[in-house]
Design a protein around this motif. Structure first.
Motif, PDB file in Angstrom:
ATOM      1  N   HIS A  36      72.885  32.171  -5.856  1.00  0.00           N
ATOM      2  CA  HIS A  36      71.963  31.066  -6.111  1.00  0.00           C
ATOM      3  C   HIS A  36      72.233  30.323  -7.421  1.00  0.00           C
ATOM      4  CE1 HIS A  36      69.885  33.538  -3.099  1.00  0.00           C
ATOM      5  NE2 HIS A  36      69.446  32.369  -2.660  1.00  0.00           N
ATOM      6  N   VAL A  37      72.511  31.043  -8.504  1.00  0.00           N
ATOM      7  CA  VAL A  37      72.737  30.370  -9.794  1.00  0.00           C
ATOM      8  C   VAL A  37      74.004  29.518  -9.753  1.00  0.00           C
ATOM      9  CG1 VAL A  37      73.241  30.706 -12.248  1.00  0.00           C
ATOM     10  CG2 VAL A  37      71.343  31.943 -11.183  1.00  0.00           C
ATOM     11  N   PRO A  38      75.175  30.059  -9.394  1.00  0.00           N
ATOM     12  CA  PRO A  38      76.352  29.184  -9.372  1.00  0.00           C
ATOM     13  C   PRO A  38      76.256  28.074  -8.323  1.00  0.00           C
ATOM     14  CG  PRO A  38      76.914  31.361  -8.538  1.00  0.00           C
ATOM     15  CD  PRO A  38      75.538  31.444  -9.114  1.00  0.00           C
ATOM     16  N   GLU A  39      75.643  28.345  -7.188  1.00  0.00           N
ATOM     17  CA  GLU A  39      75.501  27.302  -6.170  1.00  0.00           C
ATOM     18  C   GLU A  39      74.525  26.224  -6.630  1.00  0.00           C
ATOM     19  OE1 GLU A  39      77.255  26.713  -3.284  1.00  0.00           O
ATOM     20  OE2 GLU A  39      78.502  28.269  -4.195  1.00  0.00           O
ATOM     21  N   GLY A  40      73.486  26.615  -7.345  1.00  0.00           N
ATOM     22  CA  GLY A  40      72.566  25.628  -7.905  1.00  0.00           C
ATOM     23  C   GLY A  40      73.254  24.748  -8.934  1.00  0.00           C
ATOM     24  N   LEU A  41      74.093  25.371  -9.775  1.00  0.00           N
ATOM     25  CA  LEU A  41      74.848  24.592 -10.760  1.00  0.00           C
ATOM     26  C   LEU A  41      75.866  23.690 -10.079  1.00  0.00           C
ATOM     27  CD1 LEU A  41      75.350  27.336 -13.479  1.00  0.00           C
ATOM     28  CD2 LEU A  41      73.968  25.259 -13.701  1.00  0.00           C
ATOM     29  N   ARG A  42      76.475  24.179  -9.003  1.00  0.00           N
ATOM     30  CA  ARG A  42      77.425  23.355  -8.251  1.00  0.00           C
ATOM     31  C   ARG A  42      76.710  22.139  -7.661  1.00  0.00           C
ATOM     32  NH1 ARG A  42      79.370  22.740  -3.123  1.00  0.00           N
ATOM     33  NH2 ARG A  42      78.077  24.369  -2.232  1.00  0.00           N
ATOM     34  N   ALA A  43      75.518  22.361  -7.132  1.00  0.00           N
ATOM     35  CA  ALA A  43      74.736  21.247  -6.584  1.00  0.00           C
ATOM     36  C   ALA A  43      74.355  20.265  -7.690  1.00  0.00           C
ATOM     37  CB  ALA A  43      73.490  21.774  -5.890  1.00  0.00           C
ATOM     38  N   ALA A  44      73.967  20.787  -8.842  1.00  0.00           N
ATOM     39  CA  ALA A  44      73.580  19.932  -9.967  1.00  0.00           C
ATOM     40  C   ALA A  44      74.735  19.041 -10.386  1.00  0.00           C
ATOM     41  CB  ALA A  44      73.107  20.783 -11.141  1.00  0.00           C
ATOM     42  N   ARG A  45      75.922  19.618 -10.500  1.00  0.00           N
ATOM     43  CA  ARG A  45      77.073  18.800 -10.915  1.00  0.00           C
ATOM     44  C   ARG A  45      77.410  17.769  -9.850  1.00  0.00           C
ATOM     45  NH1 ARG A  45      82.597  22.393 -10.513  1.00  0.00           N
ATOM     46  NH2 ARG A  45      83.230  21.473  -8.549  1.00  0.00           N
ATOM     47  N   GLY A  46      77.242  18.132  -8.586  1.00  0.00           N
ATOM     48  CA  GLY A  46      77.515  17.187  -7.505  1.00  0.00           C
ATOM     49  C   GLY A  46      76.561  16.011  -7.513  1.00  0.00           C
ATOM     50  N   VAL A  47      75.301  16.297  -7.731  1.00  0.00           N
ATOM     51  CA  VAL A  47      74.297  15.229  -7.786  1.00  0.00           C
ATOM     52  C   VAL A  47      74.562  14.322  -8.994  1.00  0.00           C
ATOM     53  CG1 VAL A  47      71.834  14.737  -8.112  1.00  0.00           C
ATOM     54  CG2 VAL A  47      72.547  16.545  -6.532  1.00  0.00           C
ATOM     55  N   ALA A  48      74.924  14.931 -10.121  1.00  0.00           N
ATOM     56  CA  ALA A  48      75.187  14.149 -11.338  1.00  0.00           C
ATOM     57  C   ALA A  48      76.418  13.262 -11.186  1.00  0.00           C
ATOM     58  CB  ALA A  48      75.362  15.087 -12.528  1.00  0.00           C
ATOM     59  N   LYS A  84      69.626   5.037  -9.530  1.00  0.00           N
ATOM     60  CA  LYS A  84      69.637   6.223 -10.377  1.00  0.00           C
ATOM     61  C   LYS A  84      68.250   6.861 -10.428  1.00  0.00           C
ATOM     62  CE  LYS A  84      71.479   7.672 -14.746  1.00  0.00           C
ATOM     63  NZ  LYS A  84      72.300   7.255 -15.865  1.00  0.00           N
ATOM     64  N   GLN A  85      68.223   8.209 -10.250  1.00  0.00           N
ATOM     65  CA  GLN A  85      66.954   8.917 -10.274  1.00  0.00           C
ATOM     66  C   GLN A  85      67.066  10.170 -11.138  1.00  0.00           C
ATOM     67  OE1 GLN A  85      64.918   9.328  -6.612  1.00  0.00           O
ATOM     68  NE2 GLN A  85      65.416   7.276  -5.958  1.00  0.00           N
ATOM     69  N   ASP A  86      65.916  10.721 -11.487  1.00  0.00           N
ATOM     70  CA  ASP A  86      65.845  11.935 -12.289  1.00  0.00           C
ATOM     71  C   ASP A  86      65.719  13.129 -11.339  1.00  0.00           C
ATOM     72  OD1 ASP A  86      65.637  13.515 -14.594  1.00  0.00           O
ATOM     73  OD2 ASP A  86      63.455  13.415 -14.555  1.00  0.00           O
ATOM     74  N   VAL A  87      66.660  14.065 -11.423  1.00  0.00           N
ATOM     75  CA  VAL A  87      66.694  15.216 -10.527  1.00  0.00           C
ATOM     76  C   VAL A  87      66.674  16.495 -11.354  1.00  0.00           C
ATOM     77  CG1 VAL A  87      68.008  16.404  -8.725  1.00  0.00           C
ATOM     78  CG2 VAL A  87      68.025  13.896  -8.839  1.00  0.00           C
ATOM     79  N   VAL A  88      65.805  17.423 -10.984  1.00  0.00           N
ATOM     80  CA  VAL A  88      65.762  18.742 -11.607  1.00  0.00           C
ATOM     81  C   VAL A  88      66.188  19.767 -10.562  1.00  0.00           C
ATOM     82  CG1 VAL A  88      64.317  20.521 -12.670  1.00  0.00           C
ATOM     83  CG2 VAL A  88      63.962  18.114 -13.257  1.00  0.00           C
ATOM     84  N   VAL A  89      67.201  20.544 -10.914  1.00  0.00           N
ATOM     85  CA  VAL A  89      67.660  21.630 -10.054  1.00  0.00           C
ATOM     86  C   VAL A  89      67.069  22.913 -10.624  1.00  0.00           C
ATOM     87  CG1 VAL A  89      69.641  22.884  -9.143  1.00  0.00           C
ATOM     88  CG2 VAL A  89      69.758  20.393  -9.461  1.00  0.00           C
ATOM     89  N   LEU A  90      66.157  23.521  -9.872  1.00  0.00           N
ATOM     90  CA  LEU A  90      65.473  24.727 -10.322  1.00  0.00           C
ATOM     91  C   LEU A  90      66.284  25.954  -9.931  1.00  0.00           C
ATOM     92  CD1 LEU A  90      61.867  23.784  -9.199  1.00  0.00           C
ATOM     93  CD2 LEU A  90      62.725  23.874 -11.550  1.00  0.00           C
ATOM     94  N   LEU A  91      66.730  26.690 -10.933  1.00  0.00           N
ATOM     95  CA  LEU A  91      67.422  27.948 -10.709  1.00  0.00           C
ATOM     96  C   LEU A  91      66.377  29.044 -10.902  1.00  0.00           C
ATOM     97  CD1 LEU A  91      70.552  27.068 -12.859  1.00  0.00           C
ATOM     98  CD2 LEU A  91      70.243  26.760 -10.396  1.00  0.00           C
ATOM     99  N   THR A  92      66.065  29.765  -9.841  1.00  0.00           N
ATOM    100  CA  THR A  92      64.921  30.687  -9.876  1.00  0.00           C
ATOM    101  C   THR A  92      65.269  32.141  -9.594  1.00  0.00           C
ATOM    102  OG1 THR A  92      64.416  30.348  -7.527  1.00  0.00           O
ATOM    103  CG2 THR A  92      63.367  28.838  -9.110  1.00  0.00           C
ATOM    104  N   ARG A  93      66.471  32.420  -9.119  1.00  0.00           N
ATOM    105  CA  ARG A  93      66.812  33.772  -8.665  1.00  0.00           C
ATOM    106  C   ARG A  93      67.657  34.514  -9.693  1.00  0.00           C
ATOM    107  NH1 ARG A  93      66.729  33.098  -2.687  1.00  0.00           N
ATOM    108  NH2 ARG A  93      64.927  31.758  -2.455  1.00  0.00           N
ATOM    109  N   ALA A  94      67.584  35.828  -9.655  1.00  0.00           N
ATOM    110  CA  ALA A  94      68.389  36.671 -10.545  1.00  0.00           C
ATOM    111  C   ALA A  94      69.868  36.352 -10.365  1.00  0.00           C
ATOM    112  CB  ALA A  94      68.125  38.140 -10.249  1.00  0.00           C
ATOM    113  N   PRO A  95      70.647  36.389 -11.439  1.00  0.00           N
ATOM    114  CA  PRO A  95      72.031  35.931 -11.369  1.00  0.00           C
ATOM    115  C   PRO A  95      73.021  36.862 -10.683  1.00  0.00           C
ATOM    116  CG  PRO A  95      71.504  36.644 -13.589  1.00  0.00           C
ATOM    117  CD  PRO A  95      70.229  36.679 -12.801  1.00  0.00           C
ATOM    118  N   TYR A  96      72.848  38.147 -10.805  1.00  0.00           N
ATOM    119  CA  TYR A  96      73.853  39.067 -10.276  1.00  0.00           C
ATOM    120  C   TYR A  96      73.530  39.505  -8.856  1.00  0.00           C
ATOM    121  CZ  TYR A  96      75.685  39.121 -14.962  1.00  0.00           C
ATOM    122  OH  TYR A  96      76.222  38.730 -16.160  1.00  0.00           O
ATOM    123  N   GLY A  97      74.568  39.597  -8.028  1.00  0.00           N
ATOM    124  CA  GLY A  97      74.394  40.019  -6.647  1.00  0.00           C
ATOM    125  C   GLY A  97      73.929  38.906  -5.723  1.00  0.00           C
ATOM    126  N   ARG A  98      73.880  37.695  -6.235  1.00  0.00           N
ATOM    127  CA  ARG A  98      73.444  36.543  -5.459  1.00  0.00           C
ATOM    128  C   ARG A  98      74.320  35.343  -5.812  1.00  0.00           C
ATOM    129  NH1 ARG A  98      68.700  39.491  -6.078  1.00  0.00           N
ATOM    130  NH2 ARG A  98      66.999  39.095  -4.783  1.00  0.00           N
TER     131      ARG A  98
END
Length: 117
Positions: free
Chosen positions: A18-30, A2-16
């Protein structure tokens, strides 16, 4: 292991994606075999997605967030990035913790791994 992972969401939410894909990755890692401790951190222009008024359905966020929380993950937002963009703490969604610049830096620095979206 078990490790500590931070998923950095850095891009504007609309028109991209990155935010939902970052959250999808976060849930997958968790939810992975080792059940890592995962924090989704809204910083940079992604702080706009941390507001309570954001349309989470339009951004495909609800399922990812529910799954992240089901795996004991958490979401935080960078207070310094909010201040730079004129976002008040009262505008942040109830399920997202606001961290000071110092606490956000500490969280990222102390993580075993970071992912950037």
């Amino acid at each position: 292991m078990k490790q500590d992972v931070v998923v950095l969401l850095t891009r504007a939410p609309y028109g991209r994606v990155h935010v939902p894909e970052g959250l999808r990755a976060a849930r997958g890692v968790a939810a992975g075999f080792d059940r890592h401790d995962v924090t989704a951190a809204f910083t940079g222009d992604a702080v706009y997605a941390a507001r309570a008024s954001v349309d989470r359905e339009a951004l495909n966020m609800p399922g990812h967030i529910a799954d992240l929380f089901a795996e004991d993950g958490e979401m935080v937002v960078d207070a310094a990035a909010m201040a730079e963009r004129g976002i008040e703490e009262s505008e942040v969604a109830d399920d997202i913790a606001v961290l000071s610049d110092e606490k956000m830096t500490e969280r990222i620095r102390d993580a075993d791994h970071t992912l950037d979206f």
